[in-house]
Write an enzyme that holds these catalytic residues in place. Structure first.
Site, PDB file in Angstrom:
ATOM      1  CG  ASP A 191      16.173 124.673  37.696  1.00  0.00           C
ATOM      2  OD1 ASP A 191      15.429 123.717  37.430  1.00  0.00           O
ATOM      3  OD2 ASP A 191      15.743 125.790  38.048  1.00  0.00           O
ATOM      4  CG  ASP A 219      16.586 135.188  49.877  1.00  0.00           C
ATOM      5  OD1 ASP A 219      16.189 136.227  49.302  1.00  0.00           O
ATOM      6  OD2 ASP A 219      17.793 134.877  49.938  1.00  0.00           O
ATOM      7  CG  ASP A 255      27.634 127.162  48.426  1.00  0.00           C
ATOM      8  OD1 ASP A 255      26.410 127.210  48.239  1.00  0.00           O
ATOM      9  OD2 ASP A 255      28.286 128.107  48.922  1.00  0.00           O
TER      10      ASP A 255
END
Length: 690
Positions: free
Chosen positions: A267, A420, A328
């Site tokens: 994105d 989430d 990450d």
């Protein structure tokens, strides 16, 4: 043959005569001694021995005192240099016109400024009363004595304070103490559950295990039928520092290539970052990895919109599971082999979540304190809820979902900033179960600057309140058992997401300073010191190496309460900042063991930052330019945080007021908590930029 003379004995004898003439005395022979020389050996007297011991002890004592004085002087010099350096840094950061600061227009900051002005006014009034002696013989409104104007005002203030202000403050104090005790009991129950899991060695067991390599069929080909089709997604946005290591970690998974597809969901709105990620994807495609690059032109819905768009592809229907990793995260090569087997034979399992492990947990004080907090979250909260309830909040990454479960609960929704947790709650209401694996770890990074950490915590604490508002009715109407509804509403949302930041901020940042100026309202010392100390010890048990940081952890958690409280209020009442999504900045740190593993698995391909020779020379030149731009880091500056600075002055002012009442524990707590707020407000914790 004559014996040679003993020169050594002669030298020793002469030396003894020179040093101790009183010990060895030669007496002249008398006439009755038959001409022989008599030698008399005398031992030193007791007086001389004691005197020598005293002389030696005094000399040793003087050297010991001199050494101690040198150590104390060195320690004082070190502390003085540290304080001077701290003051210089703070003065430079405050005086610099270029130092950025957080917003001064928030409602909470305006309220804190009014509170600061009030406590400063009250402190001046109390100091005047103290030096006038009114603390020792307080004036009364109904007294027959003639009172001056100021003394009459102070008498009315005492009456108003005792009859009108202290009772409601005491009621609020009692309410916060009750909430504090309830939350402490919840923490104790979680710790007991964790100890029980360790004692009984309870952990999820997979129905099968994968070998080092797929089995061979009769024709000598690999039989991969036991390996389900797995889709791996890596959502990212302007992840210049970490895109290479995350893509490499996923591409070296020990899983049949024809049974795995990697989606890089980019994105990024920076063109150079897009080209760098495309080049990395092409590099792995030429290696033979099934990997695709996807980029959305319109970035709506943030991460949830990105995942939702990727799940809408036609080929997704061919896959059974989807593994999600943030940019990450660096999963181990055996990640899929350790997680996928837990779905076998358990058709009601929707999610397998793994633990986070941090490559930079020892980088600075901020990362050490974060490691304490997250270690407790994973080893205690997630593990206990996973073993006993089969439900916990999905952490958004380092987990594997059953695609059927995602579709059953409605897929990814863009209505909150905690997509989430949203999908996990909806899947739980649909009857799906979760598994948490504490022994499977996925490497990732912790925010190293306070600015990045504060923005992350704001999103993590405002999102649950948005979700609670939206799904409360759905929880009530759902067909799950009453126990699951109670757990969701009272424990999962109210106690751990709303009550915790509310009482933490109100009790230690508002009520405690006020009780110094309204002493009729009492806050017991065990609430201020003892119980929080015990809770901090429990928090630090999952990370025993961090035990020396127990006091900074307690003070820092109270300091973060202002950010969490502000985020909770903004999410609950739908303020504008609650829907703000800012990508947490990464530094691109990797552990040495991971880099070695990547080199062994991928050979020279990973070590090279350019495309293969088959690429055009113009493309290589363009990528080389982008690599140079990749190394250029945007200028960063440490910030000033107004809310934390204002609260620091409030707590330090209250600590001065506590000296007038001789409240020892309260004084020390307010002093050190105020200093902690000051250090955080000046951005002296975490990454420091010259």
């Amino acid at each position: 043959m004559s014996r040679p003379s003993n020169h050594e004995f002669q030298q020793w004898w002469n030396k003894q005569r020179e040093t101790n003439p009183e010990v060895l005395l030669l007496k002249k022979p008398d006439e009755t001694a038959n001409g022989f020389l008599s030698l008399e050996i005398r031992t030193p007297t007791a007086e001389s021995t004691v005197e020598k011991e005293r002389t030696r002890s005094a000399r040793q004592l003087s050297w010991v005192c001199l050494l101690k004085f040198q150590q104390i002087a060195g320690s004082l010099a070190w502390v003085t240099n540290g304080v001077v350096l701290l003051l210089r840094t703070a003065n430079r950061r405050i005086a610099s016109p270029n130092s950025p600061a957080d917003s001064s227009t928030s409602r909470l900051y305006r309220a804190i400024k009014v509170f600061l002005a009030l406590v400063l006014l009250l402190l001046g009034f109390e100091l005047l009363a103290y030096f006038q002696g009114w603390h020792f013989s307080p004036p009364s409104v109904g007294s027959a004595a003639v009172l001056g104007f100021v003394e009459r005002v102070y008498a009315h203030w005492l009456d108003i304070r005792a009859n009108y202000l202290a009772p409601p403050l005491q009621s609020l104090t009692n309410l916060c103490i009750v909430l504090f005790l309830i939350q402490s009991v919840d923490r104790l129950i979680l710790m007991f559950g964790c100890f029980w899991i360790k004692f009984r060695k309870l952990k999820p067991k997979a129905a099968m295990e994968y070998g080092d390599s797929p089995p061979m069929d009769e024709e000598g080909n690999e039989n991969v039928d036991d390996y389900p089709m797995v889709l791996v997604q890596i959502p990212m946005c302007n992840e210049r520092e970490v895109y290479q290591q995350s893509i490499a970690a996923v591409c070296v998974q020990d899983w049949p290539r024809q049974r795995m597809l990697v989606q890089v969901l980019d994105d990024s709105d920076e063109l150079d970052v897009q080209m760098l990620i495309k080049a990395e994807v092409q590099k792995w495609q030429q290696r033979g990895v099934r990997i695709l690059y996807r980029h959305r032109l319109i970035r709506t819905g943030y991460k949830a919109g990105n995942l939702k768009s990727a799940m809408g592809c036609d080929y997704v229907k061919d896959y059974e599971f989807v593994a999600i990793f943030d940019a990450d995260f660096q999963p181990g090569p055996d990640f899929l082999k350790k997680t996928i087997p837990h779905f076998k034979g358990n058709d009601d399992i929707a999610l397998v979540q793994t633990r986070w492990s941090f490559v930079n947990k020892d980088e600075n004080l901020l990362t050490r304190l974060q490691n304490i907090n997250l270690s407790f979250h994973f080893e205690v909260e997630q593990q206990v809820n996973g073993v006993f309830l089969n439900f916990f909040g999905f952490n958004g990454t380092a987990g594997v979902w059953r695609i059927k479960a995602l579709e059953d609960c409605g897929g990814w929704l863009e209505r909150t900033t905690v997509e989430d947790m949203d999908v996990a709650v909806r899947a739980h209401l649909c009857g799906w179960k979760f598994i948490y694996l504490d022994d499977v770890k996925c490497l990732c990074e912790l925010p190293e600057s306070y600015e990045a950490y504060k923005k992350q915590q704001h999103r993590w604490h405002s999102g649950p309140m948005q979700l609670f508002r939206l799904c409360f009715v759905d929880v009530i109407r759902s067909k799950v058992s009453l126990a699951k509804k109670v757990n969701l509403i009272f424990l999962f949302f109210l106690l751990r997401k709303l009550i915790l930041p509310f009482y933490s901020f109100t009790l230690f940042c508002i009520i405690l300073p006020l009780t110094m100026f309204l002493p009729e309202a009492q806050l017991p010392a065990w609430v201020v010191c003892y119980v929080p100390g015990v809770m901090s010890i429990l928090n630090i048990l999952p990370a025993p190496r961090s035990f020396p940081f127990i006091v900074p952890f307690l003070l820092f958690e109270n300091t973060m309460s202002v950010t969490k409280f502000n985020a909770m209020i903004s999410g609950l009442f739908r303020f504008g900042s609650s829907y703000e999504w800012i990508v947490t900045k990464k530094s691109g740190r990797s552990s040495e063991t991971d880099l070695v593993a990547f080199e062994k698995e991928s050979g020279p391909l990973v070590r090279s930052n350019s495309l293969y020779r088959s690429s055009s020379e113009s493309g290589i030149d363009e990528l080389s330019k982008l690599e140079v731009s990749k190394k250029s880091v945007k200028s960063k500056k440490n910030r000033l945080y107004r809310k934390e600075l204002a609260l620091a002055f409030i707590l330090l002012t209250a600590s001065l007021r506590s000296l007038l009442s001789a409240q020892g524990i309260h004084f020390y707590f307010l002093l050190f908590q105020g200093i902690t707020f000051l250090v955080v407000g000046l951005d002296l914790i975490g990454e420091q930029v010259s």
